[in-house]
Motif scaffolding. Structure first.
Motif, mmCIF file in Angstrom:
data_model
loop_
_atom_site.group_PDB
_atom_site.id
_atom_site.type_symbol
_atom_site.label_atom_id
_atom_site.label_comp_id
_atom_site.label_asym_id
_atom_site.label_seq_id
_atom_site.Cartn_x
_atom_site.Cartn_y
_atom_site.Cartn_z
ATOM 1 N N VAL A 33 -15.546 -77.823 -26.278
ATOM 2 C CA VAL A 33 -15.597 -78.117 -27.717
ATOM 3 C C VAL A 33 -17.029 -78.010 -28.230
ATOM 4 N N ILE A 34 -17.978 -78.523 -27.470
ATOM 5 C CA ILE A 34 -19.381 -78.457 -27.891
ATOM 6 C C ILE A 34 -19.857 -77.010 -27.933
ATOM 7 N N ARG A 35 -19.509 -76.228 -26.919
ATOM 8 C CA ARG A 35 -19.954 -74.837 -26.907
ATOM 9 C C ARG A 35 -19.369 -74.064 -28.085
ATOM 10 N N GLN A 36 -18.100 -74.298 -28.401
ATOM 11 C CA GLN A 36 -17.494 -73.620 -29.540
ATOM 12 C C GLN A 36 -18.097 -74.101 -30.858
ATOM 13 N N THR A 37 -18.436 -75.386 -30.931
ATOM 14 C CA THR A 37 -19.102 -75.911 -32.127
ATOM 15 C C THR A 37 -20.457 -75.255 -32.314
ATOM 16 N N LEU A 38 -21.194 -75.086 -31.224
ATOM 17 C CA LEU A 38 -22.499 -74.435 -31.308
ATOM 18 C C LEU A 38 -22.361 -72.983 -31.740
ATOM 19 N N ARG A 50 -23.044 -69.110 -36.046
ATOM 20 C CA ARG A 50 -22.446 -68.092 -36.910
ATOM 21 C C ARG A 50 -22.630 -68.454 -38.375
ATOM 22 N N ARG A 51 -22.417 -69.731 -38.704
ATOM 23 C CA ARG A 51 -22.590 -70.177 -40.088
ATOM 24 C C ARG A 51 -24.045 -70.040 -40.528
ATOM 25 N N ALA A 56 -25.830 -61.946 -40.943
ATOM 26 C CA ALA A 56 -26.490 -61.453 -39.733
ATOM 27 C C ALA A 56 -25.648 -61.661 -38.487
ATOM 28 N N ALA A 57 -24.608 -62.486 -38.572
ATOM 29 C CA ALA A 57 -23.735 -62.720 -37.421
ATOM 30 C C ALA A 57 -22.682 -61.642 -37.269
ATOM 31 N N GLU A 70 -20.172 -63.088 -28.934
ATOM 32 C CA GLU A 70 -20.263 -64.383 -28.248
ATOM 33 C C GLU A 70 -19.296 -65.385 -28.866
ATOM 34 N N TYR A 71 -19.224 -65.405 -30.180
ATOM 35 C CA TYR A 71 -18.319 -66.325 -30.869
ATOM 36 C C TYR A 71 -16.873 -66.053 -30.469
ATOM 37 N N PHE A 72 -16.460 -64.789 -30.547
ATOM 38 C CA PHE A 72 -15.070 -64.453 -30.219
ATOM 39 C C PHE A 72 -14.774 -64.705 -28.743
#
Length: 395
Positions: free
Chosen positions: A325-330, A335-336, A341-342, A367-369
């Protein structure tokens, strides 16, 4: 994070930092920093550097080529590697199969396979999930039927991470249909060069090739490759998964990602001031930092218990949930913060923030996906919550 390290632990931290400064190839750290996919040779090269120093198998005892580190030393090593943008150790041989062989393997299996994991002769992949058996792993159908000195294996595995690089696979197979589904599963080591095995790539949403599906058709495997007793595989699988879930949490990588987020939030401006100074974003960063610090302490507690008991306990499920959860939040906050630029192919017109791309934070979209998966594999977070609830309620 100040853990009030002892003088010896601070000396070890300095030793790790010096090693990384001198021995971590810049081209590898640049790729990791920019979220560029590493090739097989990249990962093998880093493993060889660590193995030459005797630092590859941080969870193994010294008499089998491991480090014999304390939990705090292991925490220091993992965090410093992440902060230096070192490649992540490929876990399947070192962090997953290695502990299983040390716990359940025969002396012949330990002597044969453990050195080959360390020197890079063997690259292992994991054959657990099937099209109808993911988080419900006990539903697996890949069958291994005893025929003289061999098992004959038929079935399919899926989501086989980095299987395209591997020469061996450890598999859960069904050796009996009697009793409960969990009671008929065995743990088998299979050479991927054996006739009857086909591996097909699965393309991911961002275009990468990280996972595969594997088909077994009348594959003959020596019975000597059975780890533990026949139909003991469920016990072994649960033991391995505690190590896998601990690794998935990626505490050090979250710490490194948070440091990167702070850099971005200081550089990116909104309404004429740094993003880090805007109330809403600053509050989100503060909450994430609090969660991260709490997870670091939990990780140290878990490592300490694992050193005493030989394997992580239920804490590994809690760590897996919170860590993912923390990694996805980061990822989401980054991204936000980056905004346009993301994007995979950002425009040159980035509202004055073009200096951040493409060099500093390229491939952030990939990385986000890619990290959407981490709350699913290794047993989905919903399953981990069930495990914890049952244990707490005594069900």
């Amino acid at each position: 994070m100040d853990l009030s390290y002892s003088e010896a632990e601070r000396a070890f931290q300095d030793e790790v930092r010096a090693f990384l400064k001198d021995s971590l190839p810049k081209d590898l750290s640049d790729k990791v920093r920019a979220n560029i996919e590493l090739g097989r040779e990249d990962m093998v090269r880093w493993h060889a550097i660590l193995n030459a120093r005797g630092w590859l198998a941080s969870t193994w005892p010294k008499d089998h080529g491991g480090t014999g580190w304390t939990p705090v030393e292991r925490h220091i090593f993992e965090e410093e590697c992440a902060l230096a943008f070192a490649p992540r150790i490929v876990p399947f041989g070192v962090h997953m199969l290695g502990p299983v062989l040390l716990k359940f393997g025969s002396e012949a299996q330990k002597a044969s396979f453990l050195p080959r994991i360390l020197d890079g002769t063997d690259w292992w992949c994991q054959g657990y999930s099937e099209p109808g058996a993911g988080s419900d792993l006990a539903s697996l159908k890949t069958a291994a039927v005893r025929d003289g000195a061999d098992y004959v294996v038929n079935g399919q595995k899926t989501w086989t991470t980095l299987g395209q690089h591997a020469n061996k696979i450890f598999c859960l197979v069904r050796t009996s249909k009697d009793g409960k589904p969990q009671e008929g599963i065995s743990f088998l080591l299979i050479d991927l060069d054996t006739p009857g095995i086909e591996m097909r790539p699965i393309k991911l949403i961002e275009g990468g090739h990280e996972v595969n599906e594997v088909f077994f058709t009348d594959v003959r495997v020596p019975a000597s490759n059975l780890v533990g007793a026949e139909n003991q595989g469920w016990t072994i699988a649960k033991y391995l998964l505690t190590h896998e879930r601990t690794n998935i949490a990626g505490v050090g990588f979250s710490a490194a990602a948070f440091e990167q987020l702070k850099i971005i939030a200081r550089k990116i401006t909104r309404g004429g001031r740094p993003l880090a100074e805007t109330p809403l974003f600053a509050a989100r960063m503060a909450q994430t930092e609090i969660d991260l610090e709490a997870m670091k302490i939990t990780n140290l507690r878990m490592l300490s218990e694992a050193q005493k008991n030989g394997a992580p306990g239920l804490e590994s499920s809690m760590l897996k949930i919170k860590g993912t959860v923390i990694r996805q939040t980061l990822n989401d906050l980054t991204r936000r913060a980056l905004g346009p630029a993301a994007a995979p192919f950002p425009s040159e017109d980035l509202d004055g923030n073009a200096a951040l791309v493409p060099g500093d934070f390229a491939n952030e979209a990939a990385e986000y996906f890619n990290n959407r998966k981490i709350s699913i594999f290794g047993g989905s977070n919903e399953i981990q919550r069930n495990i914890l609830s049952k244990a707490m309620l005594g069900l």
